[in-house]
Design a protein around this motif. Sequence first.
Motif, mmCIF file in Angstrom:
data_model
loop_
_atom_site.group_PDB
_atom_site.id
_atom_site.type_symbol
_atom_site.label_atom_id
_atom_site.label_comp_id
_atom_site.label_asym_id
_atom_site.label_seq_id
_atom_site.Cartn_x
_atom_site.Cartn_y
_atom_site.Cartn_z
ATOM 1 N N HIS A 17 10.675 -1.839 6.557
ATOM 2 C CA HIS A 17 10.103 -2.760 5.581
ATOM 3 C C HIS A 17 11.225 -3.619 5.001
ATOM 4 O O HIS A 17 12.169 -3.104 4.406
ATOM 5 C CB HIS A 17 9.394 -1.982 4.475
ATOM 6 N N HIS A 70 0.953 -1.711 1.568
ATOM 7 C CA HIS A 70 -0.278 -2.496 1.428
ATOM 8 C C HIS A 70 -0.284 -3.134 0.053
ATOM 9 O O HIS A 70 -0.174 -2.448 -0.965
ATOM 10 C CB HIS A 70 -1.501 -1.587 1.605
ATOM 11 N N ASP A 71 -0.403 -4.451 0.011
ATOM 12 C CA ASP A 71 -0.409 -5.203 -1.251
ATOM 13 C C ASP A 71 0.772 -4.831 -2.142
ATOM 14 O O ASP A 71 0.633 -4.660 -3.355
ATOM 15 C CB ASP A 71 -1.722 -4.982 -2.004
ATOM 16 N N GLY A 72 1.949 -4.660 -1.517
ATOM 17 C CA GLY A 72 3.155 -4.383 -2.269
ATOM 18 C C GLY A 72 3.329 -2.948 -2.735
ATOM 19 O O GLY A 72 4.269 -2.652 -3.454
ATOM 20 N N GLN A 73 2.433 -2.069 -2.331
ATOM 21 C CA GLN A 73 2.523 -0.656 -2.717
ATOM 22 C C GLN A 73 2.752 0.206 -1.490
ATOM 23 O O GLN A 73 2.202 -0.065 -0.427
ATOM 24 C CB GLN A 73 1.250 -0.181 -3.421
ATOM 25 N N TYR A 74 3.549 1.241 -1.663
ATOM 26 C CA TYR A 74 3.766 2.229 -0.608
ATOM 27 C C TYR A 74 2.665 3.280 -0.719
ATOM 28 O O TYR A 74 2.465 3.843 -1.794
ATOM 29 C CB TYR A 74 5.124 2.895 -0.754
#
Length: 78
Positions: A17, A70-74
């Motif tokens: 990432h 996903h959407d900036g979250q792990y």
Amino acid sequence: MNPTGITNIGDPFVLNHQGVYYVYATSFFQGFYVWTSKDLKTFEGPFKAYEKSKRSFGASDFWAPEVIVHDGQYIMHY
């Protein structure tokens, strides 16, 4: 010989990432450790990526973690 220095793990999962590799594995009795690398040759860690709490979905059997972003979250599945 293990050139990474990462030992005593099972079920490794690697996430790339934004130029950083994250190695999650079955590694910690009450959760999971993570190691980080920018070149897959030198690693930092281990760091606790997840530790059991009262809100955990399980009380034991912390095996085979996989992580997505996903959407900036792990988000971890195990």
